[in-house]
Design a protein around this motif. Structure first.
Motif, PDB file in Angstrom:
ATOM      1  N   ALA A 157       0.938  -1.216  -0.095  1.00  0.00           N
ATOM      2  CA  ALA A 157       0.043  -0.099  -0.026  1.00  0.00           C
ATOM      3  C   ALA A 157       0.760   1.279   0.190  1.00  0.00           C
ATOM      4  CB  ALA A 157      -0.896   0.040   1.196  1.00  0.00           C
ATOM      5  N   PHE A 203       0.948   5.368   0.147  1.00  0.00           N
ATOM      6  CA  PHE A 203       0.259   6.607   0.762  1.00  0.00           C
ATOM      7  C   PHE A 203       0.890   7.869   0.019  1.00  0.00           C
ATOM      8  CE2 PHE A 203      -0.841   3.733   3.788  1.00  0.00           C
ATOM      9  CZ  PHE A 203      -2.308   4.102   4.390  1.00  0.00           C
ATOM     10  N   PRO A 204       0.308   8.760  -0.737  1.00  0.00           N
ATOM     11  CA  PRO A 204       0.974   9.679  -1.153  1.00  0.00           C
ATOM     12  C   PRO A 204       1.665  10.606  -0.380  1.00  0.00           C
ATOM     13  CG  PRO A 204      -1.574  10.150  -1.208  1.00  0.00           C
ATOM     14  CD  PRO A 204      -1.061   8.772  -0.798  1.00  0.00           C
ATOM     15  N   ARG A 205       2.598  11.397  -0.762  1.00  0.00           N
ATOM     16  CA  ARG A 205       3.377  12.526  -0.025  1.00  0.00           C
ATOM     17  C   ARG A 205       2.144  13.863  -0.044  1.00  0.00           C
ATOM     18  NH1 ARG A 205       6.525  13.557   3.907  1.00  0.00           N
ATOM     19  NH2 ARG A 205       8.181  12.080   3.002  1.00  0.00           N
ATOM     20  N   PRO A 259       8.067  10.155  -3.364  1.00  0.00           N
ATOM     21  CA  PRO A 259       7.311   8.939  -2.737  1.00  0.00           C
ATOM     22  C   PRO A 259       6.597   9.465  -1.233  1.00  0.00           C
ATOM     23  CG  PRO A 259       9.588   8.353  -2.498  1.00  0.00           C
ATOM     24  CD  PRO A 259       9.534   9.925  -3.246  1.00  0.00           C
ATOM     25  N   GLY A 260       5.541   8.797  -0.969  1.00  0.00           N
ATOM     26  CA  GLY A 260       5.134   9.176   0.296  1.00  0.00           C
ATOM     27  C   GLY A 260       5.441   7.773   1.396  1.00  0.00           C
ATOM     28  N   ALA A 261       4.607   7.339   1.635  1.00  0.00           N
ATOM     29  CA  ALA A 261       5.116   6.101   2.610  1.00  0.00           C
ATOM     30  C   ALA A 261       4.640   4.935   1.800  1.00  0.00           C
ATOM     31  CB  ALA A 261       4.515   6.288   3.938  1.00  0.00           C
ATOM     32  N   THR A 262       5.197   3.797   2.256  1.00  0.00           N
ATOM     33  CA  THR A 262       4.561   2.384   1.749  1.00  0.00           C
ATOM     34  C   THR A 262       4.622   1.243   2.836  1.00  0.00           C
ATOM     35  OG1 THR A 262       7.044   1.219   1.171  1.00  0.00           O
ATOM     36  CG2 THR A 262       5.520   2.656  -0.723  1.00  0.00           C
TER      37      THR A 262
END
Lengths: 150, 79
Positions: free
Chosen positions: A133, A135-137, B29-32
């Motif tokens: 999964a 989650f976008p920044r 990127p955000g978090a994975t």
């Protein structure tokens, strides 16, 4: 959160589970022995407190997290019904809220291949464990952390 | 980046890290997290949603849920 609003919220969620969809203001008014206008005003207060999300044009329920009142790319089969969730997190949250096993049907956001995840005893099946999964920044959308006013 | 909010409507599922990198196409990127962790998070976050005695949680209570699951660091700081 005002006790009156808590009662309306509880009734609304109960109807969502009973009906398998978001109730109308008329259905909620009938179930709660309330005036329809009172339901509408109460839903607006709950919307303002981030406890649910109303459609901007119709004032109908659009989201009562983790449930979506409109079709989304996240379909969840759980509790003998088909639900839609607002995102991957909410898809798992549908099983969590209902306290049942379920099956999430969506697709990889990159390649579009089908991604099906069975949730059994609060755990995803082994076959789907390689899925990730993300989650976008940044970006718009409903926020999970918007505190629902106490 | 500072504190920000998690965007419920935007988290996505991917087949693998390779698919995420290709999808990002150079974007930050955000978090994975694994599907297993996401499932744990969902149960901790939404498990009480239909409870008769449900009350909204404070930011601190929400933050504590993330911390219990090891979701710490700048990205997971709630606004």
């Amino acid at each position: 959160m005002d006790p009156r609003d808590l009662r309306l919220r509880r009734l609304t969620y109960r109807l969502i589970v009973e009906l398998g969809r978001a109730p109308t203001a008329a259905e909620t008014a009938a179930a709660g022995a309330m005036a329809e206008a009172g339901v509408a005003r109460g839903w607006q207060r709950l919307h303002d407190q981030h406890a649910l999300v109303l459609d901007a044009e119709t004032a109908a329920i659009r989201m009562a997290n983790p449930f979506s009142a409109v079709p989304t790319p996240y379909r969840v089969l759980a509790g003998g019904r088909s639900w839609h969730a607002n995102c991957a997190w909410d898809a798992f949250g549908t099983c969590a809220a209902l306290h049942v096993d379920g099956r999430i049907e969506t697709s990889c956001a990159d390649c579009g291949d089908a991604l099906h995840v069975a949730v059994v005893n609060r755990l995803p099946d082994d076959e789907s464990r390689a899925s990730i999964a993300s989650f976008p920044r940044t970006g718009g959308g409903t926020t999970s952390s918007s505190p629902e006013a106490r | 980046m500072g504190r920000h909010r998690l965007h419920l409507k935007r988290d996505e599922l991917f087949r693998s890290e390779e698919h995420i990198e290709r999808w990002l196409d150079g974007r930050a990127p955000g978090a994975t997290i694994s599907v297993g962790t996401l499932c744990d998070l969902a149960h901790a976050w939404w498990g009480d949603r239909l409870a008769e005695d449900w009350l909204p949680r404070t930011r601190e209570e929400n933050q504590a849920i993330l911390e219990r699951l090891g979701l710490t660091g700048e990205f997971w700081l709630l606004a």
